[in-house]
Design an enzyme around this catalytic site. Sequence first.
Site, short mmCIF file in Angstrom:
data_model
loop_
_atom_site.label_atom_id
_atom_site.label_comp_id
_atom_site.label_asym_id
_atom_site.label_seq_id
_atom_site.Cartn_x
_atom_site.Cartn_y
_atom_site.Cartn_z
CB CYS A 17 0.07 -10.38 -1.37
SG CYS A 17 0.26 -10.32 -3.16
CB CYS B 240 -6.05 -13.47 -5.62
SG CYS B 240 -5.81 -11.68 -5.63
#
Length: 259
Positions: free
Chosen positions: A73, A183
Amino acid sequence: MSNKPIGIFDSGVGGTSIFKEIHALLPNEDTIYLADSKNAPYGGKSKSEILDLSIKNTELLLEKNCKLIVVACNTATTNAIKMLRTTYKVPFIGIEPAIKPAALHTKTKAIGILATKGTLGSELFHRTTDLYSNGIKVVEQIGEGIVPLIEAGLINSNDMKLLLQTYIEPMIKANIDYLVLGCTHYPYLMPLLLELLPKHVKIIDSGLAVAKQTKAVLEHHELLNDKNTSPKHLFFSNGNINVLNAILNDEFSASSLGF
Ligand code: DGL
């Protein structure tokens, strides 16, 4: 050599894009994946909330005996990896937007970056961008609303297309020739992005680089598991398990876990 699993966590289902790269490069490794979908998105949370969630995920993976943890992440990496590395003994691999290759190869001297508010606002992101973007226009765009749609299983929806159109348009106007996906949820948008972007714009993400770094660090610590002939892959979600299973193409199956 270590038979212990690699731990991977993300705010939700997006980090599976990283799992897939790791699995392709290191097919003998056991893995445990945590999708913290209950707390998604991380992107709009404060740094201290992101730190707390990263600690919670790390401790669960350590309880499950992981030998290395991949923070799959960008938002958690850019806000929390420094703290994780100083707090725990296990090696951590993080993921950051691939600004460097885009900035090195752009011919139009303009690149786009789509990431969360938490990533674009982080100190680590600013430092990397300042280092490589001399003389280059960096069009930053917060991907507000994208992660919730993916977490709701609406990857190829009309709502997603409209949202992406709004985010991509200013980048096209600025004449970008590279779009950096900052992302881990965003690689799943590839079909829509290819539809929306001019053909000459290259889309890059950091997935393969993360897998290569994972391999290098395991080698360095003599933790590679290359003899395992029946590797196990566990996936746990504290949110909608059907969305995670769909993204895993039913090739692997996820379980519900409260965490
Ligand atoms: N996959 C996370 C990332 O790479 C998404 C962040 C979020 O939950 O907003 O940043």
